[in-house]
Design a protein around this motif. Sequence first.
Motif, PDB file in Angstrom:
ATOM      1  N   MET A  75       0.842  -1.210   0.000  1.00 48.77           N
ATOM      2  CA  MET A  75       0.000   0.000   0.000  1.00 48.77           C
ATOM      3  C   MET A  75       0.869   1.249   0.000  1.00 48.77           C
ATOM      4  O   MET A  75       1.821   1.363   0.751  1.00 48.77           O
ATOM      5  CB  MET A  75      -0.902   0.022   1.241  1.00 48.77           C
ATOM      6  CG  MET A  75      -2.261  -0.646   1.014  1.00 48.77           C
ATOM      7  SD  MET A  75      -3.385   0.391   0.065  1.00 48.77           S
ATOM      8  CE  MET A  75      -3.839   1.622   1.290  1.00 48.77           C
ATOM      9  N   SER A  76       0.510   2.187  -0.844  1.00 49.93           N
ATOM     10  CA  SER A  76       1.263   3.432  -0.912  1.00 49.93           C
ATOM     11  C   SER A  76       0.895   4.347   0.251  1.00 49.93           C
ATOM     12  O   SER A  76      -0.266   4.446   0.636  1.00 49.93           O
ATOM     13  CB  SER A  76       0.937   4.124  -2.228  1.00 49.93           C
ATOM     14  OG  SER A  76       1.364   5.458  -2.167  1.00 49.93           O
ATOM     15  N   ALA A  77       1.903   5.000   0.801  1.00 47.87           N
ATOM     16  CA  ALA A  77       1.668   5.960   1.884  1.00 47.87           C
ATOM     17  C   ALA A  77       1.382   7.358   1.333  1.00 47.87           C
ATOM     18  O   ALA A  77       1.143   8.283   2.109  1.00 47.87           O
ATOM     19  CB  ALA A  77       2.883   6.000   2.804  1.00 47.87           C
ATOM     20  N   ILE A  78       1.414   7.507   0.012  1.00 48.91           N
ATOM     21  CA  ILE A  78       1.324   8.853  -0.570  1.00 48.91           C
ATOM     22  C   ILE A  78       0.033   9.597  -0.183  1.00 48.91           C
ATOM     23  O   ILE A  78       0.103  10.759   0.224  1.00 48.91           O
ATOM     24  CB  ILE A  78       1.525   8.790  -2.108  1.00 48.91           C
ATOM     25  CG1 ILE A  78       2.970   8.366  -2.416  1.00 48.91           C
ATOM     26  CG2 ILE A  78       1.196  10.113  -2.775  1.00 48.91           C
ATOM     27  CD1 ILE A  78       3.241   8.044  -3.882  1.00 48.91           C
ATOM     28  N   PRO A  79      -1.145   8.961  -0.279  1.00 51.68           N
ATOM     29  CA  PRO A  79      -2.351   9.719   0.100  1.00 51.68           C
ATOM     30  C   PRO A  79      -2.325  10.183   1.551  1.00 51.68           C
ATOM     31  O   PRO A  79      -2.695  11.333   1.846  1.00 51.68           O
ATOM     32  CB  PRO A  79      -3.491   8.720  -0.144  1.00 51.68           C
ATOM     33  CG  PRO A  79      -2.953   7.777  -1.165  1.00 51.68           C
ATOM     34  CD  PRO A  79      -1.489   7.640  -0.852  1.00 51.68           C
ATOM     35  N   GLU A  80      -1.846   9.313   2.458  1.00 51.07           N
ATOM     36  CA  GLU A  80      -1.772   9.697   3.885  1.00 51.07           C
ATOM     37  C   GLU A  80      -0.755  10.817   4.071  1.00 51.07           C
ATOM     38  O   GLU A  80      -0.993  11.757   4.833  1.00 51.07           O
ATOM     39  CB  GLU A  80      -1.362   8.499   4.745  1.00 51.07           C
ATOM     40  CG  GLU A  80      -2.436   7.435   4.906  1.00 51.07           C
ATOM     41  CD  GLU A  80      -2.570   6.518   3.697  1.00 51.07           C
ATOM     42  OE1 GLU A  80      -1.769   6.664   2.727  1.00 51.07           O
ATOM     43  OE2 GLU A  80      -3.475   5.674   3.703  1.00 51.07           O
ATOM     44  N   ASN A  81       0.386  10.706   3.408  1.00 50.09           N
ATOM     45  CA  ASN A  81       1.406  11.757   3.534  1.00 50.09           C
ATOM     46  C   ASN A  81       0.883  13.097   3.030  1.00 50.09           C
ATOM     47  O   ASN A  81       1.109  14.145   3.636  1.00 50.09           O
ATOM     48  CB  ASN A  81       2.661  11.382   2.733  1.00 50.09           C
ATOM     49  CG  ASN A  81       3.398  10.198   3.325  1.00 50.09           C
ATOM     50  OD1 ASN A  81       3.126   9.796   4.455  1.00 50.09           O
ATOM     51  ND2 ASN A  81       4.319   9.643   2.574  1.00 50.09           N
ATOM     52  N   LEU A  82       0.186  13.054   1.896  1.00 52.41           N
ATOM     53  CA  LEU A  82      -0.382  14.286   1.335  1.00 52.41           C
ATOM     54  C   LEU A  82      -1.351  14.920   2.326  1.00 52.41           C
ATOM     55  O   LEU A  82      -1.334  16.136   2.539  1.00 52.41           O
ATOM     56  CB  LEU A  82      -1.158  13.958   0.065  1.00 52.41           C
ATOM     57  CG  LEU A  82      -0.473  14.182  -1.267  1.00 52.41           C
ATOM     58  CD1 LEU A  82      -1.385  13.671  -2.380  1.00 52.41           C
ATOM     59  CD2 LEU A  82      -0.141  15.651  -1.480  1.00 52.41           C
TER      60      LEU A  82
END
Length: 234
Positions: free
Chosen positions: A1-8
């Motif tokens: 799972m990518s952490a990108i949405p949470e990081n954004l």
Amino acid sequence: MSAIPENLQAVRQQIATVAREVSRDAQSVTLLAVSKTFGADAVMTAADAGQHAFGENYVQEATDKIKILQQKRPDLQLEWHFIGPIQSNKTRAIAEHFDWVHSIEREKIAQRFSEQRPLQRPPLNICLQVNISGEASKSGVLPEQASVLAHAVASLPNLRLRGLMAVPEPEDDIDKQRAAFARLRILFEQLRAQGLTLDTLSMGMSADMPAAIAEGATIVRIGSAIFGNRNYAK
Ligand SMILES: *Cc1c(COP(=O)(O)O)cnc(C)c1O
């Protein structure tokens, strides 16, 4: 799972929190997601999480990515910002593929962009990169030479001078970070007082974003806090 949405989400939250603390409207701070070294898939993931503007440093890598995204996801209307050092033999590719350039430090390069910007595209948005850390090794026009360059760029067709950009020396201390950004803001105000219609202060990265927002940043350029640490060896 990518952490990108949470990081954004976390970065947007931090922008909102800091803006509130310094009595600024969070909407006045644009988040530029710096996607250099990350692939088209990472950009797509961020775009699907609502991110619109992306920053790139390397021309070939960026134009490849832009073309892949146009092919795979023509539904995404992304805005591309060039933020890296500019070689004169790469200006045409930048003029053809980007919406903004933040790293202009010489009139000659601006002239090339003005000549090479495709006429069917809107004017290329320009920020001048200013060397506010005063080291010979640093990129950017010297503050005392910024006014002459700004007036020259403002007079060129097919470009729209929007403001100033800086990458100060890394500092851990927030007061020192703020002092450097304040120098850019004061220069910005001086140029505006000279009649230039500037609206953009491009400053603040993952490690110094709060200080930049406190000093008036209108674009923050955030890479690793969104996409993770960069691996240049890849
Ligand atoms: C890489 C880069 C950024 C992003 O840096 P992070 O520390 O990853 O947020 C911002 N601005 C410029 C000019 C860069 O080269």
